[in-house]
Motif scaffolding. Structure first.
Motif: not given
Length: 553
Positions: A105-129
């Motif tokens: 929503r910012s007009t000053h920070l990255l004004p011409n670029l939209t950030l997307g994301f991918s949230i993942r679950n590590s399961g609180d385990s090292a091999h899951g992460a």
């Protein structure tokens, strides 16, 4: 951009991964890939994805995995099952979403670029992460080492994870490609080593920095007779050794070093509790995990020990312990530190308005809702048990606040996202200033990492963010004290400040508020007041110190 499939850049990294991943994920051959992996992790791990011009990944311990039986190494281990939902972990993941939406929503920070994301679950385990990190890097549900098959937008960085053991596994992999990783909660000292972990950055300090800071609290309050309670692992040994090196020349005597196994050992816990009964020192300096710290406190509930002052490098230890019924009888006197970081203004309101119907792409929210509101979603063909409450989706988290919000850092991922966004902004701006006109969708991870290490900015709440040469946050520490109200409720109140940057030799500057600020703080304000260094000594500290000196003599 269309589908892009190619081998990742470093052939040596690919050889390393092809050796490592079969060991971690149980992939003895290409033909056995799917079947062998199925017994380690859930077949289809949930994600929370949102498209954008550039994608930021997030690894969070939302659903914990459990394996009820120890392997005897004669057969493949049993499949991991979701055992519980981390109320803290999901809220932190939402602070990641909140930051990205605010930046978009910012007009000053990255004004011409939209950030997307991918949230993942590590399961609180090292091999899951590690598995989810590979999935994010390769763009595949079934990752192939050193091979990426991405649809569209480039990936900028990965935020996460919570515990240091998870972040170490991720950092060893991401470091091969110089792919930026920003952790919001991992404080292991070795992660400051840029030879081992070249692409790791964190929005908090190292454990050794906070351990050094907490010794300054002991010296400042002139406590001269203490016990050190620490894990028997590398960190516990390092922290207690550092404490000894700082405290002994300052005239502080250490009655006992009590070491607790980092793994679960009820016998050792009981032995430690018996030793603490015999101690005459009443100040206990703590370098323990939350779990073992709570076991020690439980043990002390049953024995006639009182009057200790508990001092920890981590205020969250105290906050979590104080949520347990009866523990306040042991934690009569508590002091802890909390590193300065930005506050996500408006985040509590964001959580209060969160509804499952508004984010159908969030594959975590329904299970979180069930655990939080003790309800069940009405599904078809389900047998209704008497007394079961169904979820409506209109419940509000406003009525389910996280315990001790002033110190629980449920917005921990907020600063990490802003660091990445400012690095992206700076990288694009630098290139345009040089006349190169870099395409924001065509850059290499190492280019962003180079800028991220040098980023220096202020968050919307005015907090100044920068990293040192080790990739650790340059910050100060607030001093919190546990105080009991007339109603018998404990509050954690900010009563001072420690500034590691304003140091001389082994001494850090400890600032204390004037009388008026102390009185305001004693009335229950969690926010640290502004004051000029140093002007007065804490009334509470003097009273505590005098009473302890009387007992010691």
């Amino acid at each position: 951009m269309g589908l892009s499939c190619h081998w990742l850049s470093d052939p040596l990294a690919g050889m390393w991964l092809c050796t490592l991943l079969p060991v971690l994920f149980g992939c003895p051959s290409g033909s056995a890939l799917s079947g062998a992996r199925a017994w380690l992790l859930p077949r289809q791990s949930p994600h929370f994805d949102r498209p954008g011009d550039v994608i930021v990944g997030g690894s969070f311990s939302i659903f914990r995995f459990s394996n009820g039986t120890l392997s005897n190494f004669t057969a493949p281990p049993a499949g991991l099952q979701t055992s519980s939902v981390s109320m803290w972990g999901y809220r932190v993941a939402q602070s990641f979403v909140f930051a990205i939406e605010e930046i978009n929503r910012s007009t000053h920070l990255l004004p011409n670029l939209t950030l997307g994301f991918s949230i993942r679950n590590s399961g609180d385990s090292a091999h899951g992460a590690l598995y989810e990190t590979m999935g994010f890097l390769t763009g595949q549900e079934e990752p192939i080492p050193n091979y990426t098959c991405q649809h569209g937008s480039p990936q900028a960085a990965l935020v996460g994870d919570t515990r240091s053991s998870l972040s170490v596994s991720m950092a060893r992999l991401l470091g091969l490609y110089k792919f930026p990783q920003v952790s919001y909660s991992s404080s292991l000292p070795s992660l400051s080593d840029k030879i081992q972990f070249p692409s790791f950055i964190r929005t908090l300090t190292s454990d050794l920095t906070s351990s050094h800071a907490v010794t300054q609290l002991i010296i400042h309050f002139q406590w001269s007779w203490v016990i050190i309670l620490a894990h028997d692992d590398d960190f516990g040994q390092q922290a207690s050794s550092l404490a000894s090196q700082v405290l002994t020349p300052a005239g502080v005597c250490i009655e006992f070093y009590l070491y607790v196994p980092s793994h679960q050992s009820l016998g050792k816990i009981e032995e430690t509790v018996r030793k603490m009964q015999k101690c005459t020192a009443r100040v206990v300096l703590v370098f323990l995990s939350n779990y073992n710290f709570q076991l020690i406190l439980y043990g002390l509930l049953a024995v006639p020990v009182s009057g200790q002052v508990w001092v920890s490098k981590d205020t969250l230890h105290m906050a979590l312990a104080l949520t347990i019924p009866g523990i306040s009888q042991v934690l009569q006197g508590t002091f802890g530190l909390l590193y300065h970081s930005s506050r996500a203004i408006g985040f509590p309101e964001f959580l209060a308005h969160l509804r499952p119907s508004q984010t159908p792409e969030d594959m975590f929210i329904k299970k979180f809702w069930e655990f939080t509101f003790d309800c069940m979603w009405p599904y078809q063909n389900i047998t209704v048990t008497e007394g079961v409450q169904f979820c409506t989706g209109n419940e509000s988290l406003k009525n389910k606040p996280h315990p001790f919000p002033e110190v629980s850092k449920i917005d921990a991922a907020y600063t990490a996202v802003y660091s990445i966004a400012h690095a992206l902004h700076d990288m694009i701006s630098y290139e345009h200033q040089d006349g190169k006109g870099t395409n924001s969708q065509d850059f290499q991870p190492w280019q962003l990492l180079h800028v991220l290490r040098k980023v220096h900015f202020k968050t919307p709440d005015g907090s100044e963010i920068m990293f040192d040469a080790n990739g650790d946050l340059v910050t100060k520490f607030d001093i919190f004290q546990g105080q009991k109200t007339p109603d018998g409720v404990f509050h954690l109140v900010c009563v001072g400040l420690i500034d590691p940057q304003a140091s001389s030799g082994n001494k850090m500057m400890v600032q204390c508020p004037p009388l008026s600020a102390v009185k305001a703080a004693f009335q229950g304000s969690a926010k640290c007041p502004d004051w000029e260094p140093p002007t007065a000594v804490l009334i509470a500290a003097h009273a505590l110190r005098d009473s302890l000196q009387t007992k010691e003599t």
